[in-house]
Design an enzyme around this catalytic site. Structure first.
Site, PDB file in Angstrom:
ATOM      1  N   CYS A 164       0.833  -1.207   0.000  1.00 26.54           N
ATOM      2  CA  CYS A 164       0.000   0.000   0.000  1.00 26.54           C
ATOM      3  C   CYS A 164       0.865   1.254   0.000  1.00 26.54           C
ATOM      4  CB  CYS A 164      -0.926  -0.004   1.206  1.00 26.54           C
ATOM      5  SG  CYS A 164      -1.955   1.478   1.346  1.00 26.54           S
ATOM      6  N   CYS A 205      -7.116  -2.065   7.395  1.00 26.19           N
ATOM      7  CA  CYS A 205      -8.372  -1.323   7.307  1.00 26.19           C
ATOM      8  C   CYS A 205      -9.477  -2.126   6.655  1.00 26.19           C
ATOM      9  CB  CYS A 205      -8.166  -0.012   6.548  1.00 26.19           C
ATOM     10  SG  CYS A 205      -9.695   0.929   6.314  1.00 26.19           S
TER      11      CYS A 205
END
Length: 378
Positions: free
Chosen positions: A99, A195
């Site tokens: 990410c 998340c």
């Protein structure tokens, strides 16, 4: 609205809030940008809307412009699909590393430059220095919060355009700054976990994308102990979630994962937390990434981490012709896991790293049919 010189990635957390505050105090023309990296389906606990509201509030207190960008499509294709493929292959990936490389320091950087900014800033606990004509990635001052492990895939282009304003702060000091500055996030708890999983049960979430097959749990001698719900739900060294009750003739002690036979859907366990089957002295990586663009030498000594927040371990690194590395540790390492990140350090400097491909742990080597030889780096 003036063109910002720096765009701060505001996540709605206290770290990025103080990063923005520090730059604002310096009189820099800045703006905040909130990234949505996951299209929440309402069944999890990503709290993206709450985080976005907090980010808006922080920008309001600081009197800086707020921007929003939806990178959920990019996250899906660049990070999440790789995450699923790794689990399907029986490996344990680290999506935070990908990410950072693909979203936060690529798509976010592009978005900031499209706004006219020269640089980006984030709330990571890390530092950047320019030495010897190259940009260097350094650990954060708070070693308990240091995030250089997750940033080791960054290169010269990203570091030249990046600021880490809180990298020189301890977390306790940062909290006091946030409270004294009246930032609405000063008491907000740190986010944990991934998340897109949030507070959901990991197995339930992963099972939506990778249908599981039950299979046998065996001891190292091959005796059936119990049944598992899916081999890719587990990682080496894991204790929790095995749900092995009392086994006749066995001690009432915990069991630990010591091997995964993905092809035959078998999980191997042992009651020795430090089982020799979990110990590795050598590992083979995939192609390595070097922060400065090149390794220090073809063979060199340094320290390494094979898991986040693991103590540094002394090792010797051999760079292979194909760009991968083989690593020999001074002492055996427990539960070195394929798919996780090997990150290399020279003191406070993060040199780079690679994805772990294979180890010489006896059972894992046998199950993988590995031809990896420790003699190469002996």
């Amino acid at each position: 609205m003036s063109t910002p010189r720096i765009v701060v990635g505001v996540s709605g957390g206290v770290d990025s809030s103080v990063a923005a505050w520090k730059l604002a105090q310096q009189g820099e023309p800045i703006a905040g940008l909130f990234m949505q990296n996951w299209a929440d389906d309402g069944s999890g606990d990503c709290r993206a809307e709450d985080d976005r509201r907090d980010a808006v509030a922080v920008c309001g207190v600081l009197g800086i412009p707020f921007h929003f960008r939806d990178f959920s499509g990019e996250y899906w294709s660049d990070v999440f699909e790789h995450f699923l493929a790794e689990y399907a292959a029986g490996r344990t990936p680290n999506p935070d590393v990908l990410c950072n490389r693909e979203v936060k320091f690529k798509h976010f950087l592009d978005a900031a430059q499209a706004l006219g900014a020269e640089r980006i800033a984030t709330g990571h606990y890390a530092q950047v220095a320019h030495r010897g004509g190259r940009w260097r990635l350094l650990r954060g001052a708070d070693r308990g919060k240091d995030q250089s492990y997750f940033l080791h895939q960054l290169g010269q282009t990203q570091l030249a355009a990046t600021l880490f304003p809180i990298g020189d702060l301890e977390k306790s000091t940062l909290r006091r700054i946030a409270q004294d500055a009246g930032l609405p996030t000063h008491a907000k708890k740190d986010s944990t976990g991934i998340c897109f999983i949030g507070e959901r049960d990991f197995r339930e979430f992963l099972g939506r994308y990778l249908p599981a097959r039950t299979g046998e749990i065996r001891d190292p001698q091959g005796q059936r102990i119990a049944e598992h719900p899916g081999v890719f739900y587990f990682t080496l060294g894991q204790r929790e979630g095995l749900n092995i009750g009392g086994v006749r003739g066995r001690a009432a002690a915990p069991w630990y994962v010591v091997g995964k036979d993905v092809a035959n859907n078998v999980l191997y366990v042992d009651q020795d937390r430090d089982s020799p089957l979990l110990q590795s002295r050598w590992l083979q990586s995939e192609q390595a990434h070097w922060v400065t663009g090149a390794p220090p030498a073809r063979r060199f000594s340094c320290t390494a981490q094979t898991r986040y927040r693991q103590p540094d371990e002394s090792c010797t690194v051999d760079v292979q012709d194909d760009g991968s590395v083989q690593v020999r540790f001074e002492r055996p390492q427990r539960a070195v896991t394929p798919g996780q990140s090997l990150v290399l350090y020279d003191g406070e400097e993060c040199l780079g790293g690679a994805v772990i491909a294979a180890t010489d742990a006896p059972l894992e080597r046998q199950l993988a049919g590995s031809s990896f030889s420790s003699e190469v780096v002996a």
